[in-house]
Design a protein around this motif. Structure first.
Motif, PDB file in Angstrom:
ATOM      1  N   ILE A   6       0.844  -1.192   0.000  1.00  0.00           N
ATOM      2  CA  ILE A   6       0.000   0.000   0.000  1.00  0.00           C
ATOM      3  C   ILE A   6       0.872   1.232   0.000  1.00  0.00           C
ATOM      4  N   LEU A   7       0.549   2.163  -0.891  1.00  0.00           N
ATOM      5  CA  LEU A   7       1.111   3.500  -0.746  1.00  0.00           C
ATOM      6  C   LEU A   7      -0.034   4.491  -0.829  1.00  0.00           C
ATOM      7  N   THR A   8      -0.027   5.425   0.095  1.00  0.00           N
ATOM      8  CA  THR A   8      -0.974   6.518  -0.011  1.00  0.00           C
ATOM      9  C   THR A   8      -0.353   7.748   0.629  1.00  0.00           C
ATOM     10  N   GLY A   9      -1.033   8.873   0.512  1.00  0.00           N
ATOM     11  CA  GLY A   9      -0.406  10.063   1.070  1.00  0.00           C
ATOM     12  C   GLY A   9      -1.320  11.259   1.092  1.00  0.00           C
ATOM     13  N   ASP A  10      -0.796  12.327   1.644  1.00  0.00           N
ATOM     14  CA  ASP A  10      -1.525  13.586   1.742  1.00  0.00           C
ATOM     15  C   ASP A  10      -0.583  14.738   1.465  1.00  0.00           C
ATOM     16  N   ARG A  11      -1.152  15.802   0.924  1.00  0.00           N
ATOM     17  CA  ARG A  11      -0.380  17.032   0.773  1.00  0.00           C
ATOM     18  C   ARG A  11      -0.353  17.779   2.102  1.00  0.00           C
ATOM     19  N   PRO A  12       0.793  18.174   2.566  1.00  0.00           N
ATOM     20  CA  PRO A  12       0.816  18.960   3.805  1.00  0.00           C
ATOM     21  C   PRO A  12       0.521  20.434   3.526  1.00  0.00           C
ATOM     22  N   ILE A  41       3.090   5.382   3.928  1.00  0.00           N
ATOM     23  CA  ILE A  41       2.254   6.581   3.902  1.00  0.00           C
ATOM     24  C   ILE A  41       3.165   7.781   3.716  1.00  0.00           C
ATOM     25  N   MET A  42       2.850   8.544   2.687  1.00  0.00           N
ATOM     26  CA  MET A  42       3.755   9.611   2.271  1.00  0.00           C
ATOM     27  C   MET A  42       3.188  10.988   2.591  1.00  0.00           C
ATOM     28  N   ILE A  43       4.008  11.834   3.156  1.00  0.00           N
ATOM     29  CA  ILE A  43       3.636  13.242   3.268  1.00  0.00           C
ATOM     30  C   ILE A  43       4.204  13.914   2.023  1.00  0.00           C
ATOM     31  N   ALA A  44       3.293  14.297   1.109  1.00  0.00           N
ATOM     32  CA  ALA A  44       3.692  14.713  -0.241  1.00  0.00           C
ATOM     33  C   ALA A  44       3.997  16.210  -0.267  1.00  0.00           C
ATOM     34  N   ASP A  45       5.146  16.539   0.313  1.00  0.00           N
ATOM     35  CA  ASP A  45       5.489  17.969   0.427  1.00  0.00           C
ATOM     36  C   ASP A  45       5.822  18.599  -0.929  1.00  0.00           C
ATOM     37  N   MET A  46       6.423  17.809  -1.822  1.00  0.00           N
ATOM     38  CA  MET A  46       6.718  18.390  -3.148  1.00  0.00           C
ATOM     39  C   MET A  46       5.418  18.652  -3.909  1.00  0.00           C
ATOM     40  N   GLN A  47       4.462  17.770  -3.746  1.00  0.00           N
ATOM     41  CA  GLN A  47       3.164  18.017  -4.397  1.00  0.00           C
ATOM     42  C   GLN A  47       2.496  19.256  -3.792  1.00  0.00           C
ATOM     43  N   ALA A  48       2.641  19.432  -2.492  1.00  0.00           N
ATOM     44  CA  ALA A  48       2.085  20.635  -1.849  1.00  0.00           C
ATOM     45  C   ALA A  48       2.758  21.897  -2.406  1.00  0.00           C
ATOM     46  N   THR A 132       1.706  18.750 -13.997  1.00  0.00           N
ATOM     47  CA  THR A 132       2.334  17.428 -14.129  1.00  0.00           C
ATOM     48  C   THR A 132       2.333  16.625 -12.825  1.00  0.00           C
ATOM     49  N   TYR A 133       1.660  17.138 -11.783  1.00  0.00           N
ATOM     50  CA  TYR A 133       1.767  16.400 -10.519  1.00  0.00           C
ATOM     51  C   TYR A 133       1.201  14.975 -10.589  1.00  0.00           C
ATOM     52  N   PRO A 134       0.201  14.710 -11.473  1.00  0.00           N
ATOM     53  CA  PRO A 134      -0.230  13.305 -11.550  1.00  0.00           C
ATOM     54  C   PRO A 134       0.899  12.361 -11.999  1.00  0.00           C
ATOM     55  N   SER A 136       4.139  12.843 -11.225  1.00  0.00           N
ATOM     56  CA  SER A 136       4.951  12.696 -10.022  1.00  0.00           C
ATOM     57  C   SER A 136       4.270  11.738  -9.039  1.00  0.00           C
ATOM     58  N   GLN A 137       2.950  11.826  -8.986  1.00  0.00           N
ATOM     59  CA  GLN A 137       2.202  10.912  -8.107  1.00  0.00           C
ATOM     60  C   GLN A 137       2.320   9.459  -8.591  1.00  0.00           C
ATOM     61  N   THR A 138       2.440   9.300  -9.895  1.00  0.00           N
ATOM     62  CA  THR A 138       2.666   7.954 -10.437  1.00  0.00           C
ATOM     63  C   THR A 138       4.030   7.440  -9.986  1.00  0.00           C
ATOM     64  N   ALA A 139       5.001   8.339  -9.932  1.00  0.00           N
ATOM     65  CA  ALA A 139       6.316   7.946  -9.418  1.00  0.00           C
ATOM     66  C   ALA A 139       6.194   7.521  -7.953  1.00  0.00           C
ATOM     67  N   ASP A 140       5.430   8.282  -7.171  1.00  0.00           N
ATOM     68  CA  ASP A 140       5.226   7.932  -5.749  1.00  0.00           C
ATOM     69  C   ASP A 140       4.738   6.495  -5.614  1.00  0.00           C
ATOM     70  N   ILE A 141       3.741   6.193  -6.440  1.00  0.00           N
ATOM     71  CA  ILE A 141       3.065   4.894  -6.308  1.00  0.00           C
ATOM     72  C   ILE A 141       3.953   3.763  -6.820  1.00  0.00           C
ATOM     73  N   THR A 142       4.544   3.985  -8.011  1.00  0.00           N
ATOM     74  CA  THR A 142       5.287   2.893  -8.647  1.00  0.00           C
ATOM     75  C   THR A 142       6.636   2.642  -7.990  1.00  0.00           C
ATOM     76  N   PRO A 150      -5.150   3.425  -1.261  1.00  0.00           N
ATOM     77  CA  PRO A 150      -6.377   3.937  -0.653  1.00  0.00           C
ATOM     78  C   PRO A 150      -6.429   5.466  -0.772  1.00  0.00           C
ATOM     79  N   VAL A 151      -7.431   5.936  -1.504  1.00  0.00           N
ATOM     80  CA  VAL A 151      -7.557   7.380  -1.751  1.00  0.00           C
ATOM     81  C   VAL A 151      -9.030   7.771  -1.831  1.00  0.00           C
ATOM     82  N   GLY A 152      -9.274   9.066  -1.811  1.00  0.00           N
ATOM     83  CA  GLY A 152     -10.631   9.580  -1.977  1.00  0.00           C
ATOM     84  C   GLY A 152     -11.073   9.494  -3.430  1.00  0.00           C
TER      85      GLY A 152
HETATM   86  N1  TRP Z   1      -2.914  13.825  -4.456  1.00  0.00           N
HETATM   87  C1  TRP Z   1      -3.195  13.211  -3.184  1.00  0.00           C
HETATM   88  C2  TRP Z   1      -4.285  14.074  -2.515  1.00  0.00           C
HETATM   89  O1  TRP Z   1      -4.408  15.241  -2.812  1.00  0.00           O
HETATM   90  C3  TRP Z   1      -1.991  13.139  -2.290  1.00  0.00           C
HETATM   91  C4  TRP Z   1      -0.939  12.196  -2.800  1.00  0.00           C
HETATM   92  C5  TRP Z   1       0.321  12.508  -3.195  1.00  0.00           C
HETATM   93  C6  TRP Z   1      -1.068  10.793  -2.976  1.00  0.00           C
HETATM   94  N2  TRP Z   1       1.000  11.399  -3.600  1.00  0.00           N
HETATM   95  C7  TRP Z   1       0.170  10.344  -3.486  1.00  0.00           C
HETATM   96  C8  TRP Z   1      -2.106   9.889  -2.775  1.00  0.00           C
HETATM   97  C9  TRP Z   1       0.362   9.010  -3.825  1.00  0.00           C
HETATM   98  C10 TRP Z   1      -1.901   8.552  -3.095  1.00  0.00           C
HETATM   99  C11 TRP Z   1      -0.682   8.121  -3.624  1.00  0.00           C
HETATM  100  O2  TRP Z   1      -4.979  13.552  -1.677  1.00  0.00           O
END
Ligand code: TRP
Length: 338
Positions: A6-12, A41-48, A132-134, A136-142, A150-152
């Motif tokens: 499982i990988l998931t995360g939130d933007r801080p 579980i990732m705190i996605a600071d670069m995405q933020a 392009t953040y989707p 980067s998010q693909t990189a997070d996951i893969t 698990p996401v909304g």
């Molecule tokens: N984009 C997700 C959100 O806004 C946060 C997120 C960043 C994320 N990297 C992720 C979620 C990787 C799942 C997997 O909630």
């Protein structure tokens, strides 16, 4: 390929609220405790930073708040790696390779990104990193070969994008290096909690949140101010349940379904005042929030210890992400010095 990862995360970008708890945090704790998954579980600071580059202080402060939110709801660093996106360099290199497999028009079609762009009123200056953040998010996951994410519901387009990139990568380089991830969504109707003002979405920008870190008296105050049925003026008036936020919350958080059914019946018939229902909801919420608050207070006493947890989680994550990166380099053929 099943990896049970499982990988998931939130933007801080702020503290987490009870909508996050209901829509994802609670579920993450459950998945963690099932012990079936390797958890990241990732705190996605670069995405933020993609839309907060000029306010890094906000991201920096939110990072520790989100970490405390995780720990306080029961994310256990002994079972789950909590990691910080910016501390995993391999993610950036993966992103660069993936960007070459995606077209600009495909990125511009992403419905979630589209609506976010509208909402954030970037005008003509959409940060390239935001568009392009989707990827980067693909990189997070893969990077973690996660098969379960698990996401909304709003993240469905990201998952679609991630699957496309994985397929394109594996086909283009004729490998099976990357794992196609599946989104793991909340059951229909349970994903989104309305704000205390009755707005369909609980969100920081709308100022209608109950935060996991709110002190007990603040929670009570917010509950007592909640939106109910505007036509329910006198106690004896019959009231409406639909769209009545207090009952929506009771359905979401209450465990005594019989009692809730009784309250609903009484409310609809007339003779039950808002204050009484709100007091009951307050009890229900405080019971959930108190242990969370107490755990938070413990961790708050040792903030360097919390950073240490993040460092350990990131160290573990780097080992996995670097391994994937070396496989990706090899697949493309940019492993000249092996
Ligand atoms: N984009 C997700 C959100 O806004 C946060 C997120 C960043 C994320 N990297 C992720 C979620 C990787 C799942 C997997 O909630």
């Amino acid at each position: 390929m099943k990896t049970n990862t499982i990988l998931t995360g939130d933007r801080p970008t702020g503290k987490l609220h009870i909508g996050h708890y209901l829509g994802s945090l609670k579920n993450r704790v459950k998945l963690q405790d099932e012990g079936k998954y390797k958890m990241f579980i990732m705190i996605a600071d670069m995405q933020a930073l993609t839309d907060n580059a000029r306010d890094p202080e906000k991201v920096r402060n939110s990072l520790i708040q989100v970490a405390l939110d995780y720990l306080s709801v029961g994310i256990d660093p002994a079972k789950t790696n909590i990691l910080v996106q910016s501390q995993i360099p391999a993610l950036n290199e993966l992103t660069m390779y993936y960007l070459d497999l995606v077209s600009v028009s495909r990125l511009e079609r992403n419905p979630t990104v589209k609506s976010e762009i509208k909402q954030k009123s970037f005008g003509q200056s959409i940060p390239a990193g935001f568009l392009t953040y989707p990827v980067s998010q693909t990189a997070d996951i893969t990077a973690f070969k996660a098969d379960t994410v698990p996401v909304g519901d709003d993240q469905e387009p990201m998952m679609e994008q991630a699957r496309e990139i994985v397929r394109t990568f594996n086909n283009t380089y004729n490998v099976d290096t990357l794992v196609e991830p599946e989104g793991y969504f909340p059951p229909k109707g349970q994903g989104r909690l309305p704000g205390i003002d009755g707005n369909a979405k609980m969100s920081k920008s709308l100022g209608n949140c109950i935060y996991l870190s709110d002190p007990a008296d603040v929670v009570t105050k917010k509950v007592m101010s909640m939106y109910t049925d505007p036509d329910h003026i006198h106690v004896e008036d019959p009231g409406k349940i639909e769209g009545n936020t207090v009952f929506t919350y009771l359905d979401a958080f209450g465990t005594d379904k019989e009692k809730i059914a009784e309250l609903k019946e009484q409310y609809q018939a007339g003779g039950l005042g808002d204050v009484k229902v709100k007091r009951y909801l307050n009890d229900v919420l405080q019971e959930i929030l108190e242990p969370i608050r107490n755990r938070r207070a413990e961790y708050e006493k040792d903030i360097p210890g919390v950073y240490d947890i993040l460092k350990k989680g990131s160290d573990n994550a780097n080992i996995v992400a670097n391994q994937t990166l070396s496989e990706v380099r090899k697949a493309i053929g940019v492993n000249y010095f092996d």
